[in-house]
Motif scaffolding. Structure first.
Motif, mmCIF file in Angstrom:
data_model
loop_
_atom_site.group_PDB
_atom_site.id
_atom_site.type_symbol
_atom_site.label_atom_id
_atom_site.label_comp_id
_atom_site.label_asym_id
_atom_site.label_seq_id
_atom_site.Cartn_x
_atom_site.Cartn_y
_atom_site.Cartn_z
ATOM 1 N N LEU A 1 0.832 -1.199 0.000
ATOM 2 C CA LEU A 1 0.000 0.000 0.000
ATOM 3 C C LEU A 1 0.865 1.247 0.000
ATOM 4 O O LEU A 1 0.630 2.178 -0.786
ATOM 5 C CB LEU A 1 -0.934 -0.013 1.210
ATOM 6 N N GLN A 2 1.877 1.293 0.871
ATOM 7 C CA GLN A 2 2.691 2.506 0.952
ATOM 8 C C GLN A 2 3.465 2.752 -0.339
ATOM 9 O O GLN A 2 3.648 3.901 -0.754
ATOM 10 C CB GLN A 2 3.641 2.445 2.153
ATOM 11 N N ASP A 3 3.900 1.688 -1.007
ATOM 12 C CA ASP A 3 4.565 1.863 -2.303
ATOM 13 C C ASP A 3 3.620 2.525 -3.307
ATOM 14 O O ASP A 3 4.023 3.396 -4.083
ATOM 15 C CB ASP A 3 5.043 0.521 -2.846
ATOM 16 N N LYS A 4 2.360 2.087 -3.308
ATOM 17 C CA LYS A 4 1.371 2.685 -4.219
ATOM 18 C C LYS A 4 1.132 4.154 -3.868
ATOM 19 O O LYS A 4 1.036 5.010 -4.763
ATOM 20 C CB LYS A 4 0.064 1.901 -4.154
ATOM 21 N N LEU A 5 1.036 4.444 -2.578
ATOM 22 C CA LEU A 5 0.834 5.823 -2.143
ATOM 23 C C LEU A 5 2.021 6.697 -2.530
ATOM 24 O O LEU A 5 1.854 7.833 -2.997
ATOM 25 C CB LEU A 5 0.607 5.878 -0.635
ATOM 26 N N ALA B 1 4.130 6.203 -4.979
ATOM 27 C CA ALA B 1 4.166 6.373 -6.431
ATOM 28 C C ALA B 1 3.167 7.440 -6.871
ATOM 29 O O ALA B 1 3.478 8.291 -7.724
ATOM 30 C CB ALA B 1 3.875 5.050 -7.128
ATOM 31 N N PHE B 2 1.963 7.404 -6.294
ATOM 32 C CA PHE B 2 0.973 8.433 -6.615
ATOM 33 C C PHE B 2 1.477 9.809 -6.198
ATOM 34 O O PHE B 2 1.372 10.783 -6.953
ATOM 35 C CB PHE B 2 -0.357 8.135 -5.923
ATOM 36 N N LYS B 3 2.023 9.896 -4.993
ATOM 37 C CA LYS B 3 2.518 11.186 -4.485
ATOM 38 C C LYS B 3 3.605 11.750 -5.394
ATOM 39 O O LYS B 3 3.622 12.954 -5.683
ATOM 40 C CB LYS B 3 3.047 11.010 -3.059
ATOM 41 N N ALA B 4 4.503 10.900 -5.860
ATOM 42 C CA ALA B 4 5.592 11.356 -6.731
ATOM 43 C C ALA B 4 5.024 11.936 -8.025
ATOM 44 O O ALA B 4 5.469 13.004 -8.484
ATOM 45 C CB ALA B 4 6.543 10.209 -7.026
ATOM 46 N N ASP B 5 4.060 11.258 -8.638
ATOM 47 C CA ASP B 5 3.452 11.760 -9.871
ATOM 48 C C ASP B 5 2.675 13.048 -9.619
ATOM 49 O O ASP B 5 2.750 14.007 -10.405
ATOM 50 C CB ASP B 5 2.518 10.708 -10.467
ATOM 51 N N PHE B 6 1.917 13.074 -8.529
ATOM 52 C CA PHE B 6 1.107 14.247 -8.196
ATOM 53 C C PHE B 6 1.989 15.470 -7.976
ATOM 54 O O PHE B 6 1.731 16.550 -8.515
ATOM 55 C CB PHE B 6 0.276 13.943 -6.950
ATOM 56 N N GLU B 7 3.042 15.295 -7.187
ATOM 57 C CA GLU B 7 3.894 16.433 -6.852
ATOM 58 C C GLU B 7 4.802 16.837 -8.007
ATOM 59 O O GLU B 7 5.296 17.968 -8.036
ATOM 60 C CB GLU B 7 4.700 16.127 -5.587
ATOM 61 N N ALA B 8 5.000 15.938 -8.966
ATOM 62 C CA ALA B 8 5.760 16.284 -10.166
ATOM 63 C C ALA B 8 4.885 17.013 -11.191
ATOM 64 O O ALA B 8 5.392 17.465 -12.221
ATOM 65 C CB ALA B 8 6.365 15.030 -10.783
ATOM 66 N N GLY B 9 3.594 17.105 -10.896
ATOM 67 C CA GLY B 9 2.682 17.797 -11.795
ATOM 68 C C GLY B 9 2.390 17.047 -13.066
ATOM 69 O O GLY B 9 1.995 17.634 -14.079
ATOM 70 N N LYS B 10 2.530 15.725 -13.024
ATOM 71 C CA LYS B 10 2.272 14.935 -14.224
ATOM 72 C C LYS B 10 0.776 14.931 -14.537
ATOM 73 O O LYS B 10 -0.057 14.959 -13.636
ATOM 74 C CB LYS B 10 2.775 13.504 -14.034
ATOM 75 N N PRO B 11 0.427 14.884 -15.832
ATOM 76 C CA PRO B 11 -0.990 14.761 -16.195
ATOM 77 C C PRO B 11 -1.579 13.491 -15.575
ATOM 78 O O PRO B 11 -0.869 12.495 -15.478
ATOM 79 C CB PRO B 11 -0.959 14.676 -17.726
ATOM 80 N N LEU C 1 -8.652 2.252 1.234
ATOM 81 C CA LEU C 1 -9.869 1.445 1.279
ATOM 82 C C LEU C 1 -9.740 0.213 0.385
ATOM 83 O O LEU C 1 -10.164 -0.885 0.757
ATOM 84 C CB LEU C 1 -11.068 2.281 0.847
ATOM 85 N N GLN C 2 -9.155 0.391 -0.785
ATOM 86 C CA GLN C 2 -8.969 -0.745 -1.696
ATOM 87 C C GLN C 2 -8.038 -1.790 -1.078
ATOM 88 O O GLN C 2 -8.269 -2.999 -1.215
ATOM 89 C CB GLN C 2 -8.413 -0.240 -3.026
ATOM 90 N N ALA C 3 -6.981 -1.333 -0.392
ATOM 91 C CA ALA C 3 -6.061 -2.272 0.256
ATOM 92 C C ALA C 3 -6.749 -3.015 1.398
ATOM 93 O O ALA C 3 -6.539 -4.220 1.592
ATOM 94 C CB ALA C 3 -4.832 -1.523 0.769
ATOM 95 N N LEU C 4 -7.588 -2.305 2.152
ATOM 96 C CA LEU C 4 -8.338 -2.960 3.223
ATOM 97 C C LEU C 4 -9.314 -3.989 2.661
ATOM 98 O O LEU C 4 -9.480 -5.075 3.233
ATOM 99 C CB LEU C 4 -9.079 -1.918 4.060
ATOM 100 N N GLN C 5 -9.940 -3.649 1.544
ATOM 101 C CA GLN C 5 -10.829 -4.615 0.895
ATOM 102 C C GLN C 5 -10.067 -5.876 0.522
ATOM 103 O O GLN C 5 -10.562 -6.999 0.668
ATOM 104 C CB GLN C 5 -11.472 -3.984 -0.343
#
Length: 219
Positions: free
Chosen positions: A3-7, A9-19, A95-99
């Motif tokens: 889960l933390q790896d996914k988070l 990865a998302f954070k890196a893309d978000f903060e890099a301003g990627k589409p 939530l998806q990881a908990l599911q």
């Protein structure tokens, strides 16, 4: 991938301003400032911890049915997750990881519920969007979150940022207060004692669902 790896990865893309995000750096700096201030406030250290008694609560599910923690604990230990809302991508990934771990929790006789301050329609959206098979409960005004020591008020500059991003928490939550819970995960024993507690003022950090399993086995 954890889960933390996914988070991360998302954070890196978000903060890099990627589409499709294309977020200005000034927005990222403001979010970092708010997180740093919440960490520095020591709020997480004042939340309930392992060994404390969990407050009893009754909250409504998305269909308006009351769900009692006393009834849930009568069936077995309880995994309780507090999250910010369906508007938060980090929360949705959690939530998806908990599911994904739900069957393991059930095998150990444990229940699982998630709590957020959002209104019932937004909770229904959470269930649909994340294909959730466990109860999502609405906590009006974050009152149960406050009983667990999780509620905090957003600083004025973050409120203005959220308004600019069309992230209207009063509308999402049906509450004008601009408060949120710090993301948190608890395991509560059948006698109401908190067996495990993880509270993080940094909303991009969440415990792995598997972290609960050793405590549930011993419970």
């Amino acid at each position: 991938m954890s889960l933390q790896d996914k988070l991360d990865a998302f954070k890196a893309d978000f903060e890099a301003g990627k589409p499709p995000y294309n977020v200005p750096h000034s927005v990222i700096e403001t979010m970092h400032r708010a997180t740093a201030e919440l960490i520095a406030s020591g709020a997480a250290g004042r939340a309930l911890k392992a060994g404390d008694k969990a407050p009893a609560f009754v909250l409504n599910d998305p269909d308006g049915n009351p769900v009692s923690s006393t009834d849930l604990l009568a069936r077995g230990p309880l995994v309780l997750s507090f999250y910010r809302g369906v508007w938060c991508p980090y929360c949705n990934m959690e939530l998806q990881a908990l599911q994904g771990a739900l069957s393991e929790f059930k095998e150990l006789g444990a229940g699982l519920v998630a709590v957020s301050p959002q209104t019932a329609p937004n909770s229904r959206k959470s269930v649909r969007q994340n294909q959730i098979g466990f109860p999502i409960l609405s906590d009006p005004r974050n009152e149960v979150a406050a009983a667990f020591g999780l509620r905090f008020e957003l600083p004025d500059y973050l409120v203005e940022l959220y308004k600019g991003l069309k992230n209207d928490l009063p509308s999402f939550n049906g509450d004008p207060s601009w408060t949120l819970p710090m993301p948190a995960r608890f395991v509560i024993g059948q006698d109401g004692t908190i067996l495990y507690a993880e509270v993080n003022p940094d909303y991009t950090r969440r415990p792995e669902p598997g972290d609960m399993l050793p405590m549930l086995r011993s419970a």
